[in-house]
Design a protein around this motif. Sequence first.
Motif, mmCIF file in Angstrom:
data_model
loop_
_atom_site.group_PDB
_atom_site.id
_atom_site.type_symbol
_atom_site.label_atom_id
_atom_site.label_comp_id
_atom_site.label_asym_id
_atom_site.label_seq_id
_atom_site.Cartn_x
_atom_site.Cartn_y
_atom_site.Cartn_z
ATOM 1 N N LEU A 83 -13.274 -6.055 -6.778
ATOM 2 C CA LEU A 83 -12.065 -5.373 -7.244
ATOM 3 C C LEU A 83 -11.346 -6.194 -8.300
ATOM 4 C CD1 LEU A 83 -10.876 -3.987 -3.846
ATOM 5 C CD2 LEU A 83 -10.958 -2.649 -5.944
ATOM 6 N N HIS A 132 -11.128 3.990 3.660
ATOM 7 C CA HIS A 132 -10.195 4.253 4.763
ATOM 8 C C HIS A 132 -9.155 5.298 4.442
ATOM 9 C CE1 HIS A 132 -8.571 0.559 2.736
ATOM 10 N NE2 HIS A 132 -7.602 1.411 2.535
ATOM 11 N N SER A 174 -0.728 -6.529 -0.578
ATOM 12 C CA SER A 174 -1.405 -5.260 -0.362
ATOM 13 C C SER A 174 -0.704 -4.138 -1.124
ATOM 14 C CB SER A 174 -1.432 -4.948 1.133
ATOM 15 O OG SER A 174 -2.309 -3.894 1.371
ATOM 16 N N ASN A 184 -15.896 -7.779 -1.640
ATOM 17 C CA ASN A 184 -15.095 -6.588 -1.992
ATOM 18 C C ASN A 184 -13.916 -6.957 -2.873
ATOM 19 O OD1 ASN A 184 -16.799 -5.236 -0.290
ATOM 20 N ND2 ASN A 184 -15.320 -4.987 1.378
ATOM 21 N N PHE A 238 -1.457 -4.261 -4.830
ATOM 22 C CA PHE A 238 -2.860 -3.872 -5.011
ATOM 23 C C PHE A 238 -3.035 -2.361 -4.897
ATOM 24 C CE2 PHE A 238 -6.476 -2.838 -2.116
ATOM 25 C CZ PHE A 238 -7.422 -2.681 -3.112
ATOM 26 N N HIS A 239 -2.524 -1.787 -3.811
ATOM 27 C CA HIS A 239 -2.678 -0.335 -3.638
ATOM 28 C C HIS A 239 -1.901 0.442 -4.691
ATOM 29 C CE1 HIS A 239 -4.238 -1.383 0.371
ATOM 30 N NE2 HIS A 239 -4.883 -0.244 0.259
ATOM 31 N N MET A 249 -4.228 2.189 9.507
ATOM 32 C CA MET A 249 -5.401 3.052 9.363
ATOM 33 C C MET A 249 -5.503 4.088 10.477
ATOM 34 S SD MET A 249 -6.744 1.678 6.886
ATOM 35 C CE MET A 249 -6.750 0.127 6.057
ATOM 36 N N ARG A 254 -6.844 -14.043 2.864
ATOM 37 C CA ARG A 254 -7.968 -13.840 3.790
ATOM 38 C C ARG A 254 -8.760 -15.118 4.012
ATOM 39 N NH1 ARG A 254 -8.833 -8.755 5.971
ATOM 40 N NH2 ARG A 254 -7.702 -7.159 4.831
ATOM 41 N N MET A 297 -13.743 0.651 2.864
ATOM 42 C CA MET A 297 -12.649 0.872 1.911
ATOM 43 C C MET A 297 -12.361 2.362 1.708
ATOM 44 S SD MET A 297 -13.000 -2.167 -0.862
ATOM 45 C CE MET A 297 -14.742 -2.128 -1.184
ATOM 46 N N LEU A 302 -4.641 -11.304 -1.939
ATOM 47 C CA LEU A 302 -5.301 -10.913 -0.679
ATOM 48 C C LEU A 302 -6.487 -11.832 -0.401
ATOM 49 C CD1 LEU A 302 -5.295 -7.008 -0.866
ATOM 50 C CD2 LEU A 302 -4.060 -8.424 0.769
HETATM 51 C C1 HEM Z 1 -3.812 6.100 2.634
HETATM 52 C C2 HEM Z 1 -3.085 5.062 2.533
HETATM 53 C C3 HEM Z 1 -3.642 3.700 2.578
HETATM 54 C C4 HEM Z 1 -3.310 2.748 3.489
HETATM 55 C C5 HEM Z 1 -2.318 2.871 4.626
HETATM 56 C C6 HEM Z 1 -4.098 1.598 3.186
HETATM 57 C C7 HEM Z 1 -4.017 0.431 3.908
HETATM 58 C C8 HEM Z 1 -4.788 -0.672 3.662
HETATM 59 C C9 HEM Z 1 -4.712 -1.867 4.417
HETATM 60 C C10 HEM Z 1 -3.762 -2.106 5.581
HETATM 61 C C11 HEM Z 1 -5.618 -2.705 3.920
HETATM 62 C C12 HEM Z 1 -5.918 -4.083 4.460
HETATM 63 C C13 HEM Z 1 -5.018 -5.052 3.872
HETATM 64 C C14 HEM Z 1 -5.413 -5.395 2.527
HETATM 65 O O1 HEM Z 1 -6.515 -5.979 2.370
HETATM 66 O O2 HEM Z 1 -4.640 -5.041 1.651
HETATM 67 C C15 HEM Z 1 -6.277 -2.057 2.827
HETATM 68 C C16 HEM Z 1 -7.252 -2.596 2.054
HETATM 69 C C17 HEM Z 1 -7.839 -1.942 1.006
HETATM 70 N N1 HEM Z 1 -7.562 -0.678 0.581
HETATM 71 FE FE1 HEM Z 1 -6.250 0.583 1.343
HETATM 72 N N2 HEM Z 1 -4.898 1.843 2.129
HETATM 73 C C18 HEM Z 1 -4.642 3.120 1.708
HETATM 74 C C19 HEM Z 1 -5.202 3.776 0.637
HETATM 75 C C20 HEM Z 1 -6.156 3.233 -0.172
HETATM 76 C C21 HEM Z 1 -6.707 3.897 -1.315
HETATM 77 C C22 HEM Z 1 -6.312 5.288 -1.826
HETATM 78 C C23 HEM Z 1 -7.619 3.065 -1.833
HETATM 79 C C24 HEM Z 1 -8.437 3.385 -3.046
HETATM 80 C C25 HEM Z 1 -9.630 3.067 -3.218
HETATM 81 C C26 HEM Z 1 -7.633 1.874 -1.007
HETATM 82 C C27 HEM Z 1 -8.446 0.765 -1.204
HETATM 83 C C28 HEM Z 1 -8.388 -0.377 -0.466
HETATM 84 C C29 HEM Z 1 -9.237 -1.500 -0.729
HETATM 85 C C30 HEM Z 1 -10.276 -1.568 -1.794
HETATM 86 C C31 HEM Z 1 -8.879 -2.499 0.201
HETATM 87 C C32 HEM Z 1 -9.425 -3.896 0.321
HETATM 88 C C33 HEM Z 1 -10.444 -3.924 1.357
HETATM 89 C C34 HEM Z 1 -10.943 -5.304 1.684
HETATM 90 O O3 HEM Z 1 -10.132 -6.231 1.769
HETATM 91 O O4 HEM Z 1 -12.143 -5.415 1.898
HETATM 92 N N3 HEM Z 1 -6.730 2.009 -0.011
HETATM 93 N N4 HEM Z 1 -5.747 -0.793 2.718
#
Ligand code: HEM
Lengths: 292, 536
Positions: A169, A231, A95, A165, A98-99, B191, A148, A229, A144
């Motif tokens: 990506l 979030h 994760s 998703n 990726f982020h 989240m 999953r 997403m 991921l």
């Molecule tokens: C604000 C801080 C953020 C936190 C704490 C956060 C946390 C997470 C977590 C815990 C997951 C689930 C685990 C995973 O699949 O990696 C996730 C998935 C994801 N995050 Fe974030 N995220 C953040 C910001 C962002 C941002 C800025 C983006 C930009 C688009 C983003 C896009 C995604 C995407 C596309 C997924 C995959 C979703 C899926 O598996 O369907 N996140 N994030």
Amino acid sequence: MTLLAFCYLAVGFFAVAFVHRAWAIASMPVHLRWELAPVPHEASKAHYGGSYLEEYEWWTKPREKSLVSEGIYMFKEIVLLRGVWEHNPRMWTFSFPFHFGIYLLVAMAGCAFLAAWGLPLFGSLARMLAILGYCLGCLGTAGLLYMRLADPKLSAFTTPATCFNLLFLFLVFSTGAYSVFGLADFTGELAKLMKAFFTIDTTVALPAAARIHVVAAAAFLVYLPFTHMLHFLAKYFTYHEIRWNDEPMTAGSAMEAEVKALLSQPVEWAAPHIGADGKKNWVDVATQEVQK
Amino acid sequence: MTHRLKIEDFGRNPDRPLTQIDLEDLVPLPPPYDQAAALPKWKELTKEAKERFACNLDGVVALGLPKPKDAAEEQATVDRFVSGLKKLLTKENNWTFLQPLVLSLEYCAKCQSCNDSCPIYTASGSNDLYRPTYRSEVWRRLVHKYLKPGGALLARLKHGDIDLNWTTVSRLYELCYRCTMCRRCAQACPMGVDNGLITHELRKLFSQELGWAPKELHERGTQLQLKVGSSTGMNPEVVKDNIQFIDEEFAEESGLDATTPWDQEDADVLLIHNAGEIMSWPENPAAFAIILNAAGIKWTLTSDEPSYDGVNYGLFYDDFQLARIALKHAGTAKKLRAKKVLMGECGHQHKVMMTISDRILLGDLSIRRESCIPLLERIVFGGKIKFDPSKNNFPVTLHDPCNITRNLGIIEPQRRILRYLCPQFREMAPHGAENYCCGGGSGFAVMSGNNFGDWRKAIASRVKFKQVLEAFRDCAGPEVKKYVCAPCSNCKGAFRDMLEYYGAKEKSSIIYGGLVELIVNAMVGLKKPFIKWEEE
Ligand code: HEM
């Protein structure tokens, strides 16, 4: 022209949808207090989770609110994914790349923009960020997706949309990686596109690989607001508006006026002990005497 | 044994429980508590109970929900459930928690980062049913499939499938009472999703729409309190009698002034106890009286119904019951023109009065409300009362009630008191805002119907018990007397049951009690020790 038009559409759509969703959350009614320790703006107490309620007659003391302490907390949460690191280190392995990859690519876009306006140093920086960002993105999404599907703890919750998703990506990152390694000056091409975007230069043309990547990325931007997403937007509210919202009610405040209006709404809950009839409002129902 | 459960399983196989509990799977405890076979046998469900009540979740029956008579009743229940589901998501009917609820509905990433923070899931040996996310995901799928536009196919592709039938509804009801709403999972969520809140809201749906709630919380809880004055059943005369008896007894024993002033107007402090203290732990109100009198505080109790009982179980299952009681508590304070209301040692009372009802106590009901802990700290360090900490020279550990620490952030004052007054004070790990629930949270401490009491003691309280044992690792044997300080009535109820279940008084000489008892025990001039190891 079609590429540029698609970019305008995608960016415009994303901007509108983003604002719409943000507004939908922000305009929800004030809720009852539901804070959760630690509240980082409690400057001297946040490190152990303390709050102003620890103070004797807290209402006579000045509130100490530190934005710096909140900022540090948020930096760790957003950039380093601290929560995932602490509670789910296996997932963090993928994760985080990726982020972080996404963040690097956002920075890359910024650099490409500056390069487009004649700052060549940013061009080289953009290239480095692109290489790193796309590679991390590919590694993260592939990992991921594997987790999953293969980890039984996660797979019970995995739906077709989750896989879609991540595949989407992966497509974005991999077409980017292909372009950055396959083209002589991919970030230069991006810079060109950005300049055209802001100057409405419809003559801009990109090599096929870059075009495919841009289309994929723009399509993802259109898709993003339909999913969870978004979030990163929600997180603002779950943290600032809920966990860290420890604002006490004050007489004559806007919040008081809002609550009064909410309390005057009719209640429809059907259980007999509530005694609602769809006409009585919250105050009527809450002040109703229980039959002895 | 692993218990792999899919979300789709929830509405299927109506005739058998979704999972079985095997005591051998539970997280191990240190010796001498490591033999599952040596622990008390669980109460067998009677044949009659199995026939009458829904017993389709995990073989445990907390609620005794009668099985439906026929298909029409099943359908009517499902319809009412859907109607409640809708109301939960409207501003008119649920403005109180709408924003947090909708965010928790829409933004879970299904990353399961929260799982291991849950003491129930951990204690169970990672039984999927008890994951903080499991219940939430069932609800989420129901909302998407049955309430949102787009149809069942889109819902299935995007959010996954679920069946809605009587089995789903009855299991979900029971599953709402396998979570103590301690919110440790919410702290872990990247989240900010709050599974504890989802439990809370589901319980509300069942109570406010279907009229379903545990008897202990509703009929014998909030309803009894609103009718008679207290969930203990005590009316004002009985409370005053009991307190008078306590005052006399403890004044005699301690040689200190334990007089309780009643219904004083313009007092600096209107103290409200959880009335359970008066019945089960009379030393607690006595200790308060001794401390407040010795400190020269102008204080009072009230005999107003229901304000002599700080309990407000509405917090656990029903916004309206909560509001009804909170308004009456504030009304009494207004009537007596109290300068402030002081919460006794009761965690959920703290949370209800200090934060949850903060935004609904408007106008002249917005009386100042404060925890007893900062005042106690002020008194202990104020110099007016003399202490001899050597009187508390035995191992003491502190249990942090979730509602006081995680939810209100009152963490250090009680520690400063204990560090000063208890030379052998030691922390549990983790503690403070990251504490584990005692297993009695969200009303569990008063719920023991059918075999739920066994589940609660063996599973919900297990991680806490393990923590206590670890805190006393250096003096584990029965020859050293040890004290768990639990400044909350519900937590004390959970400790009473847990220590008895594991036989910890005999095997490890562990007793429990409040904070004020330790303060009084250290007071100079006390005739006899206030803490009585034998009686506990
Ligand atoms: C604000 C801080 C953020 C936190 C704490 C956060 C946390 C997470 C977590 C815990 C997951 C689930 C685990 C995973 O699949 O990696 C996730 C998935 C994801 N995050 Fe974030 N995220 C953040 C910001 C962002 C941002 C800025 C983006 C930009 C688009 C983003 C896009 C995604 C995407 C596309 C997924 C995959 C979703 C899926 O598996 O369907 N996140 N994030």
